[in-house]
Design a protein around this motif. Structure first.
Motif, PDB file in Angstrom:
ATOM      1  N   THR A  24      46.329 119.255   1.166  1.00 64.98           N
ATOM      2  CA  THR A  24      46.028 119.962   2.402  1.00 64.98           C
ATOM      3  C   THR A  24      47.144 120.953   2.688  1.00 64.98           C
ATOM      4  OG1 THR A  24      45.391 119.677   4.725  1.00 64.98           O
ATOM      5  CG2 THR A  24      47.174 118.286   3.915  1.00 64.98           C
ATOM      6  N   ARG A  28      47.778 121.636   8.457  1.00 66.18           N
ATOM      7  CA  ARG A  28      46.835 120.533   8.650  1.00 66.18           C
ATOM      8  C   ARG A  28      47.504 119.180   8.449  1.00 66.18           C
ATOM      9  NH1 ARG A  28      40.914 122.517   6.300  1.00 66.18           N
ATOM     10  NH2 ARG A  28      40.376 123.726   8.167  1.00 66.18           N
ATOM     11  N   THR A  31      49.202 118.459  11.654  1.00 65.57           N
ATOM     12  CA  THR A  31      48.194 118.086  12.649  1.00 65.57           C
ATOM     13  C   THR A  31      47.733 116.644  12.443  1.00 65.57           C
ATOM     14  OG1 THR A  31      47.416 120.364  12.848  1.00 65.57           O
ATOM     15  CG2 THR A  31      45.913 118.636  13.573  1.00 65.57           C
ATOM     16  N   SER A  32      47.499 116.268  11.184  1.00 68.53           N
ATOM     17  CA  SER A  32      47.072 114.908  10.872  1.00 68.53           C
ATOM     18  C   SER A  32      48.144 113.895  11.266  1.00 68.53           C
ATOM     19  CB  SER A  32      46.753 114.780   9.387  1.00 68.53           C
ATOM     20  OG  SER A  32      45.649 115.593   9.032  1.00 68.53           O
ATOM     21  N   GLU A  35      48.035 113.371  14.897  1.00 71.22           N
ATOM     22  CA  GLU A  35      46.862 112.572  15.247  1.00 71.22           C
ATOM     23  C   GLU A  35      47.094 111.092  14.940  1.00 71.22           C
ATOM     24  OE1 GLU A  35      43.761 114.420  13.024  1.00 71.22           O
ATOM     25  OE2 GLU A  35      43.445 116.035  14.492  1.00 71.22           O
ATOM     26  N   VAL A  36      47.800 110.815  13.833  1.00 77.57           N
ATOM     27  CA  VAL A  36      48.123 109.431  13.481  1.00 77.57           C
ATOM     28  C   VAL A  36      49.040 108.818  14.537  1.00 77.57           C
ATOM     29  CG1 VAL A  36      49.417 107.996  11.848  1.00 77.57           C
ATOM     30  CG2 VAL A  36      47.759 109.648  11.003  1.00 77.57           C
ATOM     31  N   LEU A  52      49.897 105.945   6.238  1.00 77.91           N
ATOM     32  CA  LEU A  52      50.305 107.319   5.962  1.00 77.91           C
ATOM     33  C   LEU A  52      51.552 107.343   5.084  1.00 77.91           C
ATOM     34  CD1 LEU A  52      49.932 110.359   6.488  1.00 77.91           C
ATOM     35  CD2 LEU A  52      51.357 110.087   8.531  1.00 77.91           C
ATOM     36  N   PRO A 160      44.504 107.200   7.816  1.00 80.67           N
ATOM     37  CA  PRO A 160      44.760 108.428   8.575  1.00 80.67           C
ATOM     38  C   PRO A 160      43.635 109.436   8.379  1.00 80.67           C
ATOM     39  CG  PRO A 160      46.702 107.773   7.319  1.00 80.67           C
ATOM     40  CD  PRO A 160      45.568 106.916   6.838  1.00 80.67           C
ATOM     41  N   LYS A 161      43.162 110.010   9.450  1.00 79.50           N
ATOM     42  CA  LYS A 161      42.109 111.018   9.372  1.00 79.50           C
ATOM     43  C   LYS A 161      42.741 112.376   9.128  1.00 79.50           C
ATOM     44  CE  LYS A 161      39.213 107.783  10.305  1.00 79.50           C
ATOM     45  NZ  LYS A 161      40.178 106.686  10.387  1.00 79.50           N
ATOM     46  N   SER A 162      42.391 112.993   8.029  1.00 72.03           N
ATOM     47  CA  SER A 162      42.982 114.275   7.658  1.00 72.03           C
ATOM     48  C   SER A 162      42.216 115.412   8.313  1.00 72.03           C
ATOM     49  CB  SER A 162      42.958 114.443   6.133  1.00 72.03           C
ATOM     50  OG  SER A 162      43.531 115.663   5.768  1.00 72.03           O
ATOM     51  N   SER A 163      42.951 116.271   8.989  1.00 71.76           N
ATOM     52  CA  SER A 163      42.335 117.405   9.668  1.00 71.76           C
ATOM     53  C   SER A 163      41.575 118.280   8.667  1.00 71.76           C
ATOM     54  CB  SER A 163      43.418 118.233  10.361  1.00 71.76           C
ATOM     55  OG  SER A 163      42.862 119.361  10.988  1.00 71.76           O
TER      56      SER A 163
END
Length: 211
Positions: A24, A28, A31-32, A35-36, A52, A160-163
């Protein structure tokens, strides 16, 4: 007459499962990470932060953030698929993260892979996708075999959700015209068909959170 077992697909593994190959942009990735951290605070759990860290993110020479395990370079992956096709086999290629998926799609796009007349080339999992990858998969005509019941695997809530990436993007794949099949990947996840169907429809993990 003697009956011989017939082998149709050869399995090729391009990345890890939990530690899958991802790529990525720096923006991003940051950003991820934020978010984590927010998720950890909201859920009062450090599970996502630990996951992560296990992905060992690192900055590559292309100035993009790479993480996870990538098994082969592009040329080796191409040679393996071409060799299988020349011997009459189709391939089922394990590609979990977006970097591994990009690698196998690039092989399909650039290499003259001999295709079996009955058994299609398959990408196994294709768990983390973006719109560009989905469009490229559709253009190659390969089949995606996915596992919606992975949402019930303990620890999936901590991934972890990746942007910019979609998790198990069934609707998007179908809308793009990609042939999609479901499987369980048991014993990794439940082998019960209804569990997979329920996850595909509701998109809820074991905590009840909708993704």
């Amino acid at each position: 007459p003697r009956q011989l077992q017939r082998v149709t697909h050869i399995k090729l593994v391009l990345d890890g499962g939990h530690n899958c190959a991802m790529c990525t942009s720096v923006g991003r990735a940051l950003t991820s990470a934020l978010e984590v951290i927010a998720s950890c605070v909201q859920r009062r759990s450090l599970d996502s932060l630990r996951t992560l860290a296990e992905l060992t993110p690192r900055l590559g020479g292309d100035l993009r953030v790479h993480s996870g395990i990538k098994m082969y370079d592009d040329q080796t992956a191409t040679d393996l698929l071409r060799s299988a096709g020349e011997r009459g086999f189709s391939t089922a290629t394990h590609a979990f993260g977006n970097e591994a998926i990009d690698q196998i799609v690039t092989v399909f796009e650039r290499a003259n892979i001999q295709r079996h007349p009955v058994h299609p080339l398959r990408i196994e999992h294709a768990t983390l996708l973006n719109d560009e990858l989905i469009g490229r998969i559709a253009a190659t005509g390969v089949t995606v075999v996915t596992q919606p019941n992975f949402l019930l695997v303990p620890g999936m809530a901590a991934v972890p959700k990746s942007s910019g990436l979609r998790l198990i993007a069934l609707r998007s794949l179908l809308d793009a015209g990609v042939p999609v099949a479901g499987s369980s990947d048991a014993p990794v996840a439940s082998a019960a068909p209804l569990d997979g169907i329920r996850c595909a429809v509701t998109r809820r993990d074991q905590t009840g959170r909708q993704l």
